[in-house]
Design an enzyme around this catalytic site. Structure first.
Site, PDB file in Angstrom:
ATOM      1  CG  ASP A  59      -2.005   0.879   1.234  1.00  0.00           C
ATOM      2  OD1 ASP A  59      -2.917   0.709   1.270  1.00  0.00           O
ATOM      3  OD2 ASP A  59      -2.285   2.331   1.232  1.00  0.00           O
ATOM      4  CB  ILE A  60       1.149   4.056  -2.535  1.00  0.00           C
ATOM      5  CG1 ILE A  60       2.124   5.070  -3.178  1.00  0.00           C
ATOM      6  CG2 ILE A  60      -0.142   5.078  -2.338  1.00  0.00           C
ATOM      7  CD1 ILE A  60       1.460   5.346  -4.332  1.00  0.00           C
ATOM      8  CG  ASN A  77     -12.275  -0.586   4.291  1.00  0.00           C
ATOM      9  OD1 ASN A  77     -11.748  -1.258   5.267  1.00  0.00           O
ATOM     10  ND2 ASN A  77     -10.824   0.186   3.605  1.00  0.00           N
ATOM     11  CG  HIS A  84      -7.854  -2.880  -2.595  1.00  0.00           C
ATOM     12  ND1 HIS A  84      -9.283  -2.629  -3.388  1.00  0.00           N
ATOM     13  CD2 HIS A  84      -8.354  -2.490  -1.548  1.00  0.00           C
ATOM     14  CE1 HIS A  84      -9.699  -1.207  -2.903  1.00  0.00           C
ATOM     15  NE2 HIS A  84      -8.835  -1.306  -1.411  1.00  0.00           N
ATOM     16  CG  HIS A 139      -6.539  -3.283   2.977  1.00  0.00           C
ATOM     17  ND1 HIS A 139      -5.676  -1.870   3.021  1.00  0.00           N
ATOM     18  CD2 HIS A 139      -7.787  -3.380   2.348  1.00  0.00           C
ATOM     19  CE1 HIS A 139      -7.030  -1.419   2.220  1.00  0.00           C
ATOM     20  NE2 HIS A 139      -8.530  -1.324   1.908  1.00  0.00           N
TER      21      HIS A 139
END
Ligand code: 5GP
Ligand code: ZN
Length: 110
Positions: A31-32, A88, A101, A103
């Site tokens: 993750d950025i 989410n 996606h 996490h």
């Protein structure tokens, strides 16, 4: 050709994002904007908007996302210390990228 879905473009290798793992079904990358020392995203190559849009035929994709998350947790060394797996779902659930996606979040100090 770039389309307007960021995670489609990342999964096709059309961005500079470093891919940590790839198979026919999915890619994994960092993750950025990490929320923890380890924060990976497990992203199917198929464009699915959110959990709400999963079809019965997508069950193998979902299963593989979770199994690869388990494997990646071991690879980055958080299996024993523990981690969170999080989807989410839609805006009210905190989703901002509308390509499914998972996490993988962990690595907090003891
Ligand atoms: P969401 O809130 O939709 O569940 O999570 C989307 C995640 O994607 C966020 O945690 C965000 O930091 C991450 N993200 C957004 N843009 C990029 C990007 O260009 N590269 C990477 N590696 N992660 C991104
Ligand atoms: Zn997409």
């Amino acid at each position: 050709m770039l389309n307007d879905c960021l995670f489609c473009n990342i999964s096709k290798g059309q961005t500079a994002t470093e891919i940590l793992f790839e198979n026919d079904t999915l890619v994994v990358f960092k993750d950025i904007n990490p929320h923890a020392p380890v924060h990976l995203l497990i992203v199917p190559k198929k464009h699915i908007r959110s959990i709400n849009d999963l079809m019965d035929d997508d069950q193998p994709i979902l299963a593989e996302m979770i199994m690869i998350a388990r494997d990646m947790a071991a690879t980055v060394g958080v299996s024993q210390s523990g981690y969170k797996l999080l989807f989410n779902v839609e805006k009210g659930g905190g989703q901002v990228i509308f390509h499914l996606h998972l996490h993988l979040i962990g690595g907090w100090k003891k």
